[in-house]
Each structure stands twice: as structure tokens, then as C-alpha cells.
Design a protein around this motif. Sequence first.
Motif, PDB file in Angstrom:
ATOM      1  N   ARG A  27       0.820  -1.214   0.000  1.00 27.93           N
ATOM      2  CA  ARG A  27       0.000   0.000   0.000  1.00 27.93           C
ATOM      3  C   ARG A  27       0.855   1.265   0.000  1.00 27.93           C
ATOM      4  NH1 ARG A  27      -2.343  -4.021  -0.692  1.00 27.93           N
ATOM      5  NH2 ARG A  27      -4.402  -4.611   0.094  1.00 27.93           N
ATOM      6  N   ASP A  28       1.923   1.261  -0.785  1.00 23.39           N
ATOM      7  CA  ASP A  28       2.786   2.449  -0.908  1.00 23.39           C
ATOM      8  C   ASP A  28       2.143   3.379  -1.936  1.00 23.39           C
ATOM      9  OD1 ASP A  28       4.783   4.269  -0.897  1.00 23.39           O
ATOM     10  OD2 ASP A  28       6.412   2.855  -1.235  1.00 23.39           O
ATOM     11  N   LEU A  29       1.206   4.216  -1.475  1.00 22.61           N
ATOM     12  CA  LEU A  29       0.344   4.981  -2.369  1.00 22.61           C
ATOM     13  C   LEU A  29       1.098   5.917  -3.317  1.00 22.61           C
ATOM     14  CD1 LEU A  29      -2.695   5.855  -0.069  1.00 22.61           C
ATOM     15  CD2 LEU A  29      -2.276   3.840  -1.464  1.00 22.61           C
ATOM     16  N   PRO A  30       2.104   6.681  -2.869  1.00 22.98           N
ATOM     17  CA  PRO A  30       2.785   7.579  -3.818  1.00 22.98           C
ATOM     18  C   PRO A  30       3.418   6.845  -4.995  1.00 22.98           C
ATOM     19  CG  PRO A  30       3.316   8.195  -1.569  1.00 22.98           C
ATOM     20  CD  PRO A  30       2.592   6.897  -1.494  1.00 22.98           C
ATOM     21  N   VAL A  31       4.007   5.671  -4.746  1.00 23.67           N
ATOM     22  CA  VAL A  31       4.626   4.907  -5.836  1.00 23.67           C
ATOM     23  C   VAL A  31       3.560   4.342  -6.764  1.00 23.67           C
ATOM     24  CG1 VAL A  31       6.110   2.952  -6.400  1.00 23.67           C
ATOM     25  CG2 VAL A  31       6.626   4.358  -4.410  1.00 23.67           C
TER      26      VAL A  31
END
Length: 329
Positions: A291-295
Amino acid sequence: MSGLGLIVFKRLALGLLTLVVVSIVIFTAVNLLPGDFATQILGQGATDEAVASIRKDLGLDQPAVARYFGWLAGTLQGDLGISFAQMNFQSNLGGTQLTTVADQIAPRFANTMFLAGVTATIAVPFAISLGILTALFRNTAFDRAMNIGTLSSISSPEFFLAYILILFLAVLNPVFPSLSNIFSDMSFSDRLNKTMLPALTLTLVVTAHMMRMTRAAIINLMASPYIEMARLKGLSPMRVIVKHALPNALAPIINVIALNLAYLITGVVVVEVVFVYPGIGQLFVDSVKIRDLPVVQACCLIFAAAYILLNLLADVLSIISNPRLRHPK
């Protein structure tokens, strides 16, 4: 502004508007993903206070609209943000030097572009040549065999073709390595060798579309009066197709080539995962897991931008290749 310049300007403006709309869809869809980065990092035993603290540090406690416009403003300035995973890793080490999303994506995107370039170098000439030959020998055994082969290729999922190639070219006949673990200091020949199996897999997928469109576009023109005149002059069938039919069939061929080139950038996720290829598709999958949203948002935006730009390029090249579109009345 000339007619061609005005058309290009309109296409570019429409592409930018489409990209803005797509950015809204991307941000909304990514933030609707189930799960949370803070919960993912802390585990199931995390307290509400610890989760709230991490969400505050990452800015996830702000309203979605404020986070979207902040992300959009940063993207327009070339700042894609800081990776949540890298931020958490650096904070655990007590460091202050954070890795930006752009720095994390850049080498992966270069690897994906290398894979796409190798595939396009093989697939485009091969597909156009096959399309010309099947149009020249249409309704023959060769034409039927190519149609059966291309239909089989289109109908087969990428991972199935990948495992078939691994079986025959890496296990039974060890010609190429089954894993594409490339790195920056690798020589060009070694990189090409390790990239060949995923490139061949993608070639099997995209060749079918380009070959069938080339064949259909050429056959559609074979009944034209100027083709009949060329035949009456005694020109060979191959020369009639290459010199007279193919240049007038460029518009649909350019469009299908551009769509397949866009697929080579946006649709490589499955192939990169199968071959453990360190490209942007593999990074996208890994980022979704944690859940690494920016990536995830940056990867989706790059996929959308590549697709829109290649479609814009296809429109411009189609206009340039057609005099009736270059000089509209």
C-alpha cells in the motif's frame, strides 16, 4: 497557425485534459484500495494510537481533496513525492536523507523502456513482413497457418506464453536464462541476453495484432483502381503491395503499432513478475502489496501518460501520412 499545427495543438490539449481526468481516477481508485499502509507496517496488533500517529506523519489524515491537489501540484513541478516504504525505512534507521518516488522509479522505468525497445525492434519489422506476406499469399496454406498461429497467440495469456518459452528455451534447451535479474553495471550483451525471454514473450503477444492489421489494411486496398492499373502495367505482386498498397495503408498500421508500443510499457506487469524483471511493472506490484500509495499513483500516471502520448503520436503520424488529412478542405 497552419492546418496541421492546429490539429496537433487540439490533439495535445485533448491529451492534457485526458491526463488530468485520468489523474483524478487514479487518485480515487488508489485511495479506495482495501487496507492501509500504517496497518500493513505495524501488523494486526497495532494500536489505534500508533496507526493514527503514522497516518499523521504521512499526511493520510488530511482530506482527500487536499491530498489530491497537493499531489497534482507536486507532479506538475516534477515532484512525485516520497515513498512511504522508504520514509518508514529511513526513519527506523534514524536517517534524514529520503528517497523520492522519482529516484525510485527512474532506474525501473529505464529497464522497462529497454525491454520495450528490444521487443519493438524484433516485433515491428517481423509483424509488418508477415502482414505483407500473408496479404500476398492470401487464402493459401501459409495464410491459414499464420492466421491460426496469430489467433492462438492472441488467445493465450502472457504468463502461459512465458512459461512455455521458459520450458523450451531455458529448461529443455538452456539458451536463455529463465530469470531476468539485470542490474545497472551489466554489459549490454549480458543485459540483452537476460532480457531476451521476456522480449520474446511480448513479441508473441503484440506481433499478432500488428500482422493482422497490416494484412487487413493491404487486402482492403487491393481492389482499388490504382492497384489494378499497377497490375496491368505488369508489376510484380510484391512490388504492387510494397510500393503502391503499403504507403496508403500506413494510417491504420501506425495506429495499431502505437497501441502495441503503449502496451509494451503499460502491459508488462505480468511478464515482469513472471521473469522477476526489475521494471516499473514489478515495482508497481510490490508497491500495491504494501500500500505504498505515492509509488502506485506515480506508476499509474506514467502508464496513462505513455498511453496518451503514444496515441497522440499515432494521430499525428497518421495525419502526416495522409495528404487528405494534411490538407483538409
